[in-house]
Design a protein around this motif. Structure first.
Motif, PDB file in Angstrom:
ATOM      1  N   ARG A  57      53.463  91.396  -5.851  1.00 14.51           N
ATOM      2  CA  ARG A  57      54.726  90.670  -6.068  1.00 14.51           C
ATOM      3  C   ARG A  57      55.907  91.632  -6.181  1.00 14.51           C
ATOM      4  O   ARG A  57      57.007  91.339  -5.732  1.00 14.51           O
ATOM      5  CB  ARG A  57      54.603  89.780  -7.302  1.00 14.51           C
ATOM      6  N   ILE A 104      56.710  92.781  -2.613  1.00 11.12           N
ATOM      7  CA  ILE A 104      57.381  91.709  -1.869  1.00 11.12           C
ATOM      8  C   ILE A 104      58.835  91.581  -2.324  1.00 11.12           C
ATOM      9  O   ILE A 104      59.737  91.420  -1.502  1.00 11.12           O
ATOM     10  CB  ILE A 104      56.612  90.377  -2.044  1.00 11.12           C
ATOM     11  N   ALA A 105      59.078  91.689  -3.637  1.00  7.52           N
ATOM     12  CA  ALA A 105      60.455  91.622  -4.143  1.00  7.52           C
ATOM     13  C   ALA A 105      61.293  92.755  -3.558  1.00  7.52           C
ATOM     14  O   ALA A 105      62.447  92.563  -3.176  1.00  7.52           O
ATOM     15  CB  ALA A 105      60.459  91.681  -5.668  1.00  7.52           C
ATOM     16  N   LEU A 151      60.743  94.293  -0.693  1.00 10.25           N
ATOM     17  CA  LEU A 151      60.959  94.014   0.731  1.00 10.25           C
ATOM     18  C   LEU A 151      62.061  92.974   0.920  1.00 10.25           C
ATOM     19  O   LEU A 151      62.758  92.981   1.928  1.00 10.25           O
ATOM     20  CB  LEU A 151      59.662  93.522   1.383  1.00 10.25           C
ATOM     21  N   GLU A 152      62.211  92.085  -0.058  1.00 13.55           N
ATOM     22  CA  GLU A 152      63.261  91.064   0.029  1.00 13.55           C
ATOM     23  C   GLU A 152      64.620  91.600  -0.419  1.00 13.55           C
ATOM     24  O   GLU A 152      65.593  90.862  -0.479  1.00 13.55           O
ATOM     25  CB  GLU A 152      62.875  89.847  -0.819  1.00 13.55           C
ATOM     26  N   GLY A 153      64.665  92.879  -0.798  1.00 19.54           N
ATOM     27  CA  GLY A 153      65.934  93.507  -1.157  1.00 19.54           C
ATOM     28  C   GLY A 153      66.191  93.613  -2.646  1.00 19.54           C
ATOM     29  O   GLY A 153      67.247  94.082  -3.052  1.00 19.54           O
ATOM     30  N   ASN A 154      65.250  93.181  -3.475  1.00 19.71           N
ATOM     31  CA  ASN A 154      65.405  93.257  -4.919  1.00 19.71           C
ATOM     32  C   ASN A 154      64.759  94.548  -5.416  1.00 19.71           C
ATOM     33  O   ASN A 154      63.554  94.601  -5.643  1.00 19.71           O
ATOM     34  CB  ASN A 154      64.761  92.038  -5.590  1.00 19.71           C
TER      35      ASN A 154
END
Ligand SMILES: [Zn+2]
Length: 112
Positions: free
Chosen positions: A34, A37-38, A40-43
């Motif tokens: 998780r 993934i965060a 990769l989403e820019g966070n």
């Protein structure tokens, strides 16, 4: 006739998969996955742990502290030239005032 071209078709699929996803994401599970993934989403700060700039810090406009828990430790650098950090607990539903006068309020967020 040679059949050399037919071998190349089978090699492209794995090459595409590795170039689209970092290898660690394929093997990561649970919280680590998780977090990846965060990112990769820019966070890049999913736990809101980075240094934050002060807002006005009044009782009506406190500095917002985000946490998935009911309390969080906050460090306040009260003066810009100060080298020590004043640490304090900030609990949900109970805004807290630092000795320098800034207010902090904890806001619950969903866990990563
Ligand atoms: Zn302070």
């Amino acid at each position: 006739m040679f059949r050399v071209l037919s071998k190349r078709l089978f090699q492209t699929t794995s090459g595409l998969l590795e170039s689209q996803f970092p290898p660690s994401l394929v093997h990561a599970t649970g919280l680590e996955k998780r977090e990846l993934i965060a990112k990769l989403e820019g966070n890049n700060d999913p736990y809101f742990g980075g240094p934050h700039k002060f807002t006005s810090g009044t009782r009506d406009d406190p500095n917002i502290i985000r946490s998935a828990f009911k309390a969080r430790i906050v460090g306040c650098i009260c003066e810009p030239e100060q080298f020590n950090i004043v640490w304090m607990w900030v609990e949900a539903e109970m805004p807290r005032r630092c000795g320098c006068g800034y207010w902090f309020k904890l806001v619950k967020v969903d866990p990563v």
